[in-house]
Design a protein around this motif. Structure first.
Motif, PDB file in Angstrom:
ATOM      1  N   LYS A 143       0.845  -1.182   0.000  1.00  0.00           N
ATOM      2  CA  LYS A 143       0.000   0.000   0.000  1.00  0.00           C
ATOM      3  C   LYS A 143       0.886   1.241   0.000  1.00  0.00           C
ATOM      4  O   LYS A 143       1.840   1.337   0.763  1.00  0.00           O
ATOM      5  N   ILE A 144       0.543   2.171  -0.871  1.00  0.00           N
ATOM      6  CA  ILE A 144       1.279   3.422  -0.985  1.00  0.00           C
ATOM      7  C   ILE A 144       0.394   4.532  -0.443  1.00  0.00           C
ATOM      8  O   ILE A 144      -0.761   4.678  -0.859  1.00  0.00           O
ATOM      9  N   SER A 145       0.932   5.305   0.467  1.00  0.00           N
ATOM     10  CA  SER A 145       0.165   6.404   1.042  1.00  0.00           C
ATOM     11  C   SER A 145      -0.135   7.441  -0.033  1.00  0.00           C
ATOM     12  O   SER A 145       0.763   7.862  -0.784  1.00  0.00           O
ATOM     13  N   LYS A 146      -1.377   7.848  -0.094  1.00  0.00           N
ATOM     14  CA  LYS A 146      -1.790   8.846  -1.077  1.00  0.00           C
ATOM     15  C   LYS A 146      -1.727  10.265  -0.523  1.00  0.00           C
ATOM     16  O   LYS A 146      -2.196  11.207  -1.172  1.00  0.00           O
ATOM     17  N   VAL A 147      -1.132  10.396   0.636  1.00  0.00           N
ATOM     18  CA  VAL A 147      -0.969  11.709   1.264  1.00  0.00           C
ATOM     19  C   VAL A 147       0.527  11.987   1.382  1.00  0.00           C
ATOM     20  O   VAL A 147       1.281  11.147   1.882  1.00  0.00           O
ATOM     21  N   PHE A 162       3.994  13.048   2.896  1.00  0.00           N
ATOM     22  CA  PHE A 162       4.413  13.117   4.296  1.00  0.00           C
ATOM     23  C   PHE A 162       5.072  14.452   4.634  1.00  0.00           C
ATOM     24  O   PHE A 162       5.318  14.753   5.805  1.00  0.00           O
ATOM     25  N   THR A 200      -0.575   3.051  -8.324  1.00  0.00           N
ATOM     26  CA  THR A 200      -1.376   4.012  -7.552  1.00  0.00           C
ATOM     27  C   THR A 200      -1.374   5.346  -8.284  1.00  0.00           C
ATOM     28  O   THR A 200      -0.513   5.615  -9.133  1.00  0.00           O
ATOM     29  N   LEU A 251      -1.535   9.456  -7.293  1.00  0.00           N
ATOM     30  CA  LEU A 251      -1.392  10.409  -6.193  1.00  0.00           C
ATOM     31  C   LEU A 251      -1.927  11.766  -6.635  1.00  0.00           C
ATOM     32  O   LEU A 251      -1.526  12.296  -7.680  1.00  0.00           O
ATOM     33  N   THR A 254      11.883   7.924  -1.949  1.00  0.00           N
ATOM     34  CA  THR A 254      11.052   9.122  -1.900  1.00  0.00           C
ATOM     35  C   THR A 254      11.175   9.902  -3.202  1.00  0.00           C
ATOM     36  O   THR A 254      12.271   9.998  -3.785  1.00  0.00           O
ATOM     37  N   TRP A 278       6.638  12.291  -1.362  1.00  0.00           N
ATOM     38  CA  TRP A 278       5.820  11.074  -1.375  1.00  0.00           C
ATOM     39  C   TRP A 278       6.703   9.843  -1.171  1.00  0.00           C
ATOM     40  O   TRP A 278       7.805   9.765  -1.718  1.00  0.00           O
ATOM     41  N   ASN A 279       6.207   8.875  -0.411  1.00  0.00           N
ATOM     42  CA  ASN A 279       6.854   7.555  -0.306  1.00  0.00           C
ATOM     43  C   ASN A 279       6.280   6.667  -1.411  1.00  0.00           C
ATOM     44  O   ASN A 279       5.271   5.997  -1.236  1.00  0.00           O
TER      45      ASN A 279
END
Length: 520
Positions: free
Chosen positions: A201-205, A207, A465, A467, A485, A498-499
């Motif tokens: 899972k890739i964070s869509k927010v 950091f 994903t 973003l 990153t 983004w990660n």
């Protein structure tokens, strides 16, 4: 068999046919005695079975047998077939004359009977009831071609009961081997890192978000870059700022004032020198530690919108449609490429630093080689400006490029065979492309009209994903040294971190695909 035994059987209303097949006896109950459950089916037995059977016969069957014997005296006696029996045994009038009639009678009943729901086997005309009857009664084996039936339990391994094992034994061994290989492959794949990364899972927010005031909203410029020493450089109007990833410290690196503006910048491979292209056509080289300019490279008559390092050689692309190769150590030009008819807005060296790809506002993509003034390859499939260019670090000779608003496609080329491998329509202006260092994936940033960031799998070209966050065109892209990153810059004057990719120690091993033409 003794005469007394035969008479006792006849008295108990049981018909006997003495068969010559392995001295077995065919015993079948009379019509009146069919209500007894233990005599309802035909069975094959030897003399010991008959003796045990006699003890189980009820007294009532003997009385019924006496009445049936009186009826049999009036029926005509038929001559038995030669070789079937050794003596005369009276037959009941309601039963079949021989086994062949029994088989025919059973076959007629089988044809008239409707197939039951959920039946395991489908009749294909290969195995008949007669054949199965012969196998059980006379011990005759079925032919191999008669064993071809379809099973609804095919390849279903819900349990390991004896019935399941019997069905498995009837399946073609080649089918079982193929299925087992697929199951082994599935288990290996699910335990592999490739499967785990596909499920990650890739964070869509983002950091981290940094303000970048006066970050220019110009498609043809390249204004951010991340060094190998983990320092991010950002051009804001006529100034260049450095942001350290170690301590989040921001430093003003240089300022060109009102006389000039920054159009491009890039770190050298060692991360200790920063090259800056200006609007006047000059290229300035700064030392990071001393924070002072050490050299000015000239040769262009218009702004320098793209730069690329190859070892100690610096390439610059300009709006004057030329590409100049500089050697800062010798303070001279080592080459010049001319082929584009409009501004050169994209430059990238291949990982082996053997080929240079250039994209222009003339919708052309060229591939150059050191020492030659003629392009190795020319690609004209794009219908808009080609700024986004990226080389794959995982496959030798794989070049990808993206087109502007009128094109919106990402295309993949083999520069060794000069052939297009694949392409995909993204639906938006392609501003930047970059391959991951750790996995066989790449990221693209887009402008009109969606302003999205997309991670792709290669060669499947499936979206990992998407973003979202920028409210303007995502014009600038850079990647951290560890490859985990990415940072994006947009016309909304923000930098977002983004990660996007996994860490290097978690990354799957990459197997380089080498074509025969790739071996030099």
């Amino acid at each position: 068999m003794s005469t007394n035994t035969v008479k006792m059987l006849q008295q108990r209303n049981i018909d006997i046919e003495v068969s010559c097949f392995e001295d077995k006896l065919q015993i079948s109950p009379s019509k009146q005695n069919k209500e007894n459950s233990h005599l309802s089916k035909s069975k094959t037995c030897d003399m010991s079975d008959l003796v045990r059977l006699l003890h189980k016969v009820d007294i009532q069957s003997a009385q019924q047998g006496d009445q049936i014997e009186q009826e049999q005296d009036s029926t005509p006696k038929k001559q038995l077939q030669q070789g079937k029996t050794c003596r005369y045994i009276p037959l009941r009038s309601g039963q079949k004359q021989n086994l062949n009639e029994e088989f025919q009678y059973r076959e007629i009943e089988e044809e008239n009977q409707e197939p039951q729901k959920g039946s395991d086997y489908k009749d294909q005309g290969n195995v008949t009831l007669k054949d199965i009857y012969k196998m059980h009664v006379f011990g005759q084996p079925l032919q191999s071609e008669q064993l071809q039936w379809e099973s609804k339990n095919l390849l279903r391994f819900a349990d390991n009961t004896p019935s399941k094992r019997k069905i498995l034994s009837d399946i073609n061994p080649a089918v079982l081997e193929t299925y087992q290989n697929l199951m082994d492959y599935r288990e290996q794949y699910q335990n592999s890192q490739d499967y785990q990364f596909s499920q990650r899972k890739i964070s869509k927010v983002p950091f981290k978000v940094l303000d970048a005031p006066q970050l220019q909203d110009d498609f043809y410029l390249n204004l951010i870059d991340w060094s190998s020493q983990n320092v991010l450089s950002v051009a804001l109007s006529s100034c260049v700022y450095l942001w350290s990833a170690y301590n989040n410290r921001v430093t003003k690196f240089c300022d060109f004032g009102n006389n000039d503006m920054v159009c491009s910048l890039i770190w050298n491979p060692q991360g200790n020198q920063l090259a800056i292209g200006t609007g006047s056509g000059e290229v300035h080289i700064y030392d990071q530690e001393k924070m002072k300019r050490i050299q000015i490279l000239e040769g262009h008559s218009a702004r320098v919108g793209s730069l690329a390092w190859s070892g100690n050689t610096l390439c610059s692309g300009s709006k004057d449609r030329s590409i100049i190769l500089h050697d800062p150590r010798q303070k001279r030009q080592t080459g010049k490429f001319e082929g584009h008819k409009q501004e050169v807005c994209g430059l990238k060296w291949s990982p082996d630093e053997y080929q240079l790809a250039s994209g222009g506002n003339d919708n052309k993509l060229f591939v150059w080689r050191m020492g030659s003034q003629i392009p190795l390859a020319k690609f004209n499939q794009h219908q808009a400006a080609v700024k986004a260019i990226a080389w794959s670090p995982h496959r030798h000779g794989l070049l990808t490029s993206g087109g502007g608003t009128a094109d919106r496609t990402i295309r993949f080329f083999n520069t060794l065979t000069t052939q297009q491998l694949d392409w995909i329509d993204t639906g938006s202006q392609v501003c930047n492309l970059m391959f991951s260092k750790n996995v066989n994936e790449f990221v693209s940033t887009h402008g009109y009209s969606m302003n999205q960031i997309v991670c792709w799998k290669y060669p499947a070209l499936q979206k990992v994903t998407t973003l979202m966050g920028h409210t303007s065109r995502v014009l600038f892209l850079a990647m951290s040294p560890d490859g985990e990153t990415i940072v994006t810059g947009a016309g909304d004057e923000t930098l977002r971190f983004w990660n996007a990719f996994p860490r290097k120690e978690q990354a799957q091993p990459i197997n380089t695909v080498l074509l025969p033409q790739m071996i030099r």
